[in-house]
Scaffold this motif. Structure first.
Motif, PDB file in Angstrom:
ATOM      1  N   GLY A  35       7.141  15.369 -35.807  1.00  0.00           N
ATOM      2  CA  GLY A  35       7.708  16.655 -36.206  1.00  0.00           C
ATOM      3  C   GLY A  35       7.898  16.870 -37.684  1.00  0.00           C
ATOM      4  N   MET A  36       7.186  16.121 -38.519  1.00  0.00           N
ATOM      5  CA  MET A  36       7.382  16.264 -39.962  1.00  0.00           C
ATOM      6  C   MET A  36       6.249  17.055 -40.594  1.00  0.00           C
ATOM      7  N   ARG A  37       6.488  17.498 -41.817  1.00  0.00           N
ATOM      8  CA  ARG A  37       5.484  18.213 -42.609  1.00  0.00           C
ATOM      9  C   ARG A  37       5.111  17.332 -43.805  1.00  0.00           C
ATOM     10  N   TRP A  48       8.183  32.596 -41.447  1.00  0.00           N
ATOM     11  CA  TRP A  48       7.040  32.067 -42.180  1.00  0.00           C
ATOM     12  C   TRP A  48       6.241  31.132 -41.289  1.00  0.00           C
ATOM     13  N   PRO A  49       5.768  31.610 -40.142  1.00  0.00           N
ATOM     14  CA  PRO A  49       5.004  30.742 -39.220  1.00  0.00           C
ATOM     15  C   PRO A  49       3.710  30.259 -39.824  1.00  0.00           C
ATOM     16  N   GLU A  50       3.178  30.999 -40.795  1.00  0.00           N
ATOM     17  CA  GLU A  50       1.909  30.584 -41.389  1.00  0.00           C
ATOM     18  C   GLU A  50       2.042  29.299 -42.189  1.00  0.00           C
ATOM     19  N   ALA A  51       3.283  28.853 -42.433  1.00  0.00           N
ATOM     20  CA  ALA A  51       3.481  27.585 -43.128  1.00  0.00           C
ATOM     21  C   ALA A  51       2.879  26.420 -42.365  1.00  0.00           C
ATOM     22  N   GLU A  52       2.699  26.589 -41.065  1.00  0.00           N
ATOM     23  CA  GLU A  52       2.064  25.546 -40.267  1.00  0.00           C
ATOM     24  C   GLU A  52       0.693  25.183 -40.830  1.00  0.00           C
ATOM     25  N   GLY A  53      -0.005  26.201 -41.338  1.00  0.00           N
ATOM     26  CA  GLY A  53      -1.346  25.972 -41.845  1.00  0.00           C
ATOM     27  C   GLY A  53      -1.390  25.255 -43.169  1.00  0.00           C
ATOM     28  N   LEU A  54      -0.252  25.132 -43.863  1.00  0.00           N
ATOM     29  CA  LEU A  54      -0.243  24.486 -45.158  1.00  0.00           C
ATOM     30  C   LEU A  54      -0.562  23.005 -45.067  1.00  0.00           C
ATOM     31  N   GLN A  55      -0.296  22.405 -43.901  1.00  0.00           N
ATOM     32  CA  GLN A  55      -0.437  20.968 -43.810  1.00  0.00           C
ATOM     33  C   GLN A  55      -1.856  20.504 -44.056  1.00  0.00           C
ATOM     34  N   GLY A  56      -2.812  21.347 -43.776  1.00  0.00           N
ATOM     35  CA  GLY A  56      -4.187  20.941 -44.036  1.00  0.00           C
ATOM     36  C   GLY A  56      -4.585  21.061 -45.492  1.00  0.00           C
ATOM     37  N   ARG A  57      -3.732  21.693 -46.321  1.00  0.00           N
ATOM     38  CA  ARG A  57      -4.118  21.945 -47.706  1.00  0.00           C
ATOM     39  C   ARG A  57      -3.271  21.185 -48.700  1.00  0.00           C
ATOM     40  N   LEU A  94      16.287  15.630 -39.304  1.00  0.00           N
ATOM     41  CA  LEU A  94      16.113  17.079 -39.184  1.00  0.00           C
ATOM     42  C   LEU A  94      15.149  17.659 -40.214  1.00  0.00           C
ATOM     43  N   LEU A  95      15.253  17.241 -41.483  1.00  0.00           N
ATOM     44  CA  LEU A  95      14.403  17.839 -42.508  1.00  0.00           C
ATOM     45  C   LEU A  95      12.957  17.358 -42.337  1.00  0.00           C
ATOM     46  N   PRO A  96      12.009  18.270 -42.333  1.00  0.00           N
ATOM     47  CA  PRO A  96      10.633  17.888 -41.999  1.00  0.00           C
ATOM     48  C   PRO A  96       9.799  17.350 -43.154  1.00  0.00           C
ATOM     49  N   LEU A  97      10.197  17.587 -44.404  1.00  0.00           N
ATOM     50  CA  LEU A  97       9.341  17.194 -45.520  1.00  0.00           C
ATOM     51  C   LEU A  97       9.284  15.677 -45.680  1.00  0.00           C
ATOM     52  N   VAL A  98       8.069  15.151 -45.840  1.00  0.00           N
ATOM     53  CA  VAL A  98       7.876  13.748 -46.218  1.00  0.00           C
ATOM     54  C   VAL A  98       6.715  13.706 -47.203  1.00  0.00           C
ATOM     55  N   ASP A 122      -0.827  11.721 -40.118  1.00  0.00           N
ATOM     56  CA  ASP A 122      -0.939  12.062 -38.698  1.00  0.00           C
ATOM     57  C   ASP A 122       0.282  11.569 -37.923  1.00  0.00           C
ATOM     58  N   PHE A 123       0.718  10.352 -38.214  1.00  0.00           N
ATOM     59  CA  PHE A 123       1.891   9.830 -37.525  1.00  0.00           C
ATOM     60  C   PHE A 123       3.121  10.670 -37.843  1.00  0.00           C
TER      61      PHE A 123
END
Length: 317
Positions: A171-173, A307-316, A143-147, A165-166
């Motif tokens: 579904g992870m961040r 906090w939907p903008e958190a999606e954009g954090l993955q690129g940074r 369930l928890l997305p952080l890796v 990418d994998f």
């Protein structure tokens, strides 16, 4: 396209990886040398499956796509992605990773769930160290997305990118830890809070229940949306973080906290364990896991809503 994921070591973390892989429509092949490991793994997946169904299963997601094999070599032979979850002993992991590396197909990625060992040391005996990364998850993994993802001295940048990418595909961040450091990022933060909590129990200041209440009804509610820095940014009022640090920064010099852990005497161990058992109120670990999972599903939905903008954090990160 479905991948074959090999899970090496099927304790709490390995079982979580297996459940997440199955829920995202992949084939999962697992190995664990412990007696009864397959029964425990399937029971753990069954206990998690209700929460995963409520969260939403991928097309083709089925528990019967799990296969348990009798050797490391057999488990990794056809895998596209391999996640190692052995106990936190460097020598053990080095030997196991060398065996995995020798048996896996050349294009397979190999990751370790270690919570603090350095990847440069873990990859030392591998013939293809360039394909190795640390992929450190958090419980419950399904369930928890952080890796946290980081490479060692011999890891190729392309392997880090491919692993991230994998992980995103299931579904992870992924958080790219760019500097090799023991404990990485999240565990170092949690360790600081954990040490202080042990001191509060040790010194008779608060019980385990009172300390957990302080987190659940105080800082934890804010942290679940904003984290530490943005929470303190708001504490500075209109002046934000700059004002907060000027106003409250001097308090950081005061001896409020203790950085070292107290000695784990039998008395302290007993008080902590007794407190946790009192909080559990007779509920089994499996029942508590289901209760936690129900809460996390709703909480994750709220975080995404606000906090939907958190999606954009993955690129940074």
């Amino acid at each position: 396209m479905a991948k074959t994921i090999a899970i090496i070591g099927t304790g709490v973390i390995g079982a979580g990886w297996a459940a997440r892989g199955l829920a995202h429509g992949h084939d999962v092949v697992a190995w664990d040398p412990a007696p009864g490991a397959e029964d425990r793994l399937r029971a753990a997946i069954d206990n998690a499956w209700g929460a995963l169904e409520r969260q939403g299963l991928a097309e083709g997601a089925r528990r019967d796509r799990l296969v348990m094999l009798g050797s490391v070599e057999a488990a990794v032979a056809a895998a596209d992605f391999i996640q190692e979850n052995a106990p936190e002993r460097e020598e053990l992991k080095q030997d196991l990773l060398a065996r995995i590396d020798a048996a896996a197909k050349p294009e397979a990625l190999i990751a370790s769930s270690t919570s603090g060992l350095l990847p440069s040391r873990l990859q030392a005996r591998m013939q293809r160290p360039e394909r190795f990364v640390v992929g450190h998850p958090f419980n419950p993994v399904y369930l928890l997305p952080l890796v946290e993802v980081l490479g060692g001295e011999k890891t190729a940048a392309a392997s880090v990118a491919a692993a991230m990418d994998f992980y995103r595909s299931i579904g992870m961040r992924p958080l790219h830890v760019r500097t090799e450091i023991e404990g990485f990022v999240a565990d170092r933060l949690m360790e600081a809070l954990w040490r202080e909590a042990l001191w509060l129990v040790n010194d008779g200041v608060a019980t385990t229940e009172e300390i957990d209440a302080a987190v659940v009804y105080g800082c934890g509610l804010r942290w679940s949306l904003m984290g530490t820095f943005l929470t303190f940014h708001l504490a500075g009022g209109e002046g934000g973080m700059r004002h907060m640090l000027h106003q409250f920064g001097p308090a950081l010099k005061l001896p409020w906290t203790k950085l070292t852990a107290p000695e784990l005497t039998e008395d302290l161990i007993g008080r902590v364990a007794d407190g946790c058992e009192h909080q559990a109120a007779g509920r089994s670990i499996k029942a508590l896991e289901r209760r936690r999972d129900d809460f996390l599903i709703e909480l994750l939905a709220l975080v995404q809503k606000y906090w939907p903008e958190a999606e954009g954090l993955q690129g940074r990160i």
